[in-house]
Design a protein around this motif. Structure first.
Motif, PDB file in Angstrom:
ATOM      1  N   GLN A 145     114.642  88.314  39.147  1.00  0.00           N
ATOM      2  CA  GLN A 145     115.815  87.836  38.413  1.00  0.00           C
ATOM      3  C   GLN A 145     115.713  86.343  38.137  1.00  0.00           C
ATOM      4  OE1 GLN A 145     118.658  89.332  41.251  1.00  0.00           O
ATOM      5  NE2 GLN A 145     119.320  90.972  39.873  1.00  0.00           N
ATOM      6  N   GLN A 146     115.261  85.586  39.122  1.00  0.00           N
ATOM      7  CA  GLN A 146     115.106  84.141  38.927  1.00  0.00           C
ATOM      8  C   GLN A 146     114.074  83.835  37.854  1.00  0.00           C
ATOM      9  OE1 GLN A 146     114.277  83.019  42.996  1.00  0.00           O
ATOM     10  NE2 GLN A 146     116.422  82.504  43.404  1.00  0.00           N
ATOM     11  N   ALA A 147     112.983  84.583  37.853  1.00  0.00           N
ATOM     12  CA  ALA A 147     111.948  84.386  36.829  1.00  0.00           C
ATOM     13  C   ALA A 147     112.511  84.700  35.442  1.00  0.00           C
ATOM     14  CB  ALA A 147     110.730  85.261  37.128  1.00  0.00           C
ATOM     15  N   GLU A 189     115.717  84.628  34.540  1.00  0.00           N
ATOM     16  CA  GLU A 189     116.724  83.622  34.199  1.00  0.00           C
ATOM     17  C   GLU A 189     116.051  82.378  33.626  1.00  0.00           C
ATOM     18  OE1 GLU A 189     119.080  83.031  37.731  1.00  0.00           O
ATOM     19  OE2 GLU A 189     119.994  85.022  37.543  1.00  0.00           O
ATOM     20  N   LYS A 190     114.903  82.028  34.185  1.00  0.00           N
ATOM     21  CA  LYS A 190     114.141  80.882  33.673  1.00  0.00           C
ATOM     22  C   LYS A 190     113.681  81.163  32.244  1.00  0.00           C
ATOM     23  CE  LYS A 190     110.268  77.876  34.874  1.00  0.00           C
ATOM     24  NZ  LYS A 190     109.160  77.646  35.797  1.00  0.00           N
ATOM     25  N   GLY A 248     116.693  81.181  29.897  1.00  0.00           N
ATOM     26  CA  GLY A 248     117.244  79.839  29.729  1.00  0.00           C
ATOM     27  C   GLY A 248     116.667  79.099  28.536  1.00  0.00           C
ATOM     28  N   TYR A 269     114.912  91.981  44.467  1.00  0.00           N
ATOM     29  CA  TYR A 269     114.838  91.719  43.033  1.00  0.00           C
ATOM     30  C   TYR A 269     115.149  90.269  42.680  1.00  0.00           C
ATOM     31  CZ  TYR A 269     114.244  96.677  42.177  1.00  0.00           C
ATOM     32  OH  TYR A 269     113.751  97.939  42.159  1.00  0.00           O
ATOM     33  N   VAL A 270     115.570  89.475  43.655  1.00  0.00           N
ATOM     34  CA  VAL A 270     115.944  88.080  43.388  1.00  0.00           C
ATOM     35  C   VAL A 270     114.791  87.292  42.742  1.00  0.00           C
ATOM     36  CG1 VAL A 270     116.628  85.890  44.464  1.00  0.00           C
ATOM     37  CG2 VAL A 270     117.833  88.013  45.052  1.00  0.00           C
ATOM     38  N   PRO A 271     113.564  87.361  43.248  1.00  0.00           N
ATOM     39  CA  PRO A 271     112.490  86.593  42.594  1.00  0.00           C
ATOM     40  C   PRO A 271     112.293  86.981  41.119  1.00  0.00           C
ATOM     41  CG  PRO A 271     111.769  87.371  44.735  1.00  0.00           C
ATOM     42  CD  PRO A 271     113.085  88.042  44.459  1.00  0.00           C
ATOM     43  N   GLN A 283     118.180  92.189  47.198  1.00  0.00           N
ATOM     44  CA  GLN A 283     117.495  90.958  47.624  1.00  0.00           C
ATOM     45  C   GLN A 283     116.033  90.944  47.187  1.00  0.00           C
ATOM     46  OE1 GLN A 283     118.017  90.320  51.837  1.00  0.00           O
ATOM     47  NE2 GLN A 283     120.218  90.694  51.718  1.00  0.00           N
TER      48      GLN A 283
END
Length: 179
Positions: A120-122, A124-125, A128, A116-118, A114
């Protein structure tokens, strides 16, 4: 002649810029991991060992020592601390009861994950914005880079087998503390 020289200089500058970007990214990754370890209440090296366990799957303490380069005694301490924190467990081999595997506790990995979620989201952006072809190039770069760092690590570890008097002189001057 001049254009070849300017291309050589431009490439050298690009390689320098890439190296510095990779160093910044690597350092920030280490700092992020340290922050996760601090929040989780464990040592950063223990968290890194847990990550290796997660990536490798269930392994013996000997294999973990081999992969990390730590001594078996140091790995025993890491495993003891991770087990006490509820992050890993020791599992006896069904066929050979003398053999013990170390496995990540999945629920604990999810809790740590949990944090690492921020990140990972960064990422993924960032990812993308790349085409599949570019992502394959990045994957190849990361894979080959890993192999290069692994080889360099092994070469550096070989210095540990070299008598101290034959090692390169890396003694740093002690810094004086200002009053």
């Amino acid at each position: 002649m001049r254009s070849a020289l300017s291309r050589t200089k431009a490439r050298a500058a690009l390689l320098q810029e890439l190296e510095e970007a990779m160093r910044r990214s690597s350092a920030q990754g280490v700092l992020y991991g340290q922050t996760v370890a601090n929040v989780a209440g464990i040592a950063n090296s223990d968290l890194e060992c847990m990550d290796i366990l997660y990536l490798e799957g269930r392994v013996t303490a000997g294999r973990l020592a081999e992969v990390t380069g730590l001594t078996t005694g140091a790995i025993t301490g890491v495993i003891d601390r991770l087990e006490k924190a509820g992050l890993v467990r020791r599992e006896r081999d069904e066929k050979d009861r003398r053999k013990v595997f170390i496995a990540v506790v999945p629920e604990a990995a999810m809790k740590i994950g949990q944090f690492y979620v921020p990140m990972q989201q960064a990422m993924e952006k960032v990812f993308g914005a790349y085409s599949d072809e570019e992502l394959r190039l990045l994957l190849r770069f990361a894979t080959e880079g890993y192999k290069g760092v692994l080889a360099a690590t092994e070469a550096l570890k070989s210095l540990l087998d070299t008598p101290p008097e034959k090692r390169p002189d890396l003694k740093l001057k002690k810094l004086r503390r200002q009053p």
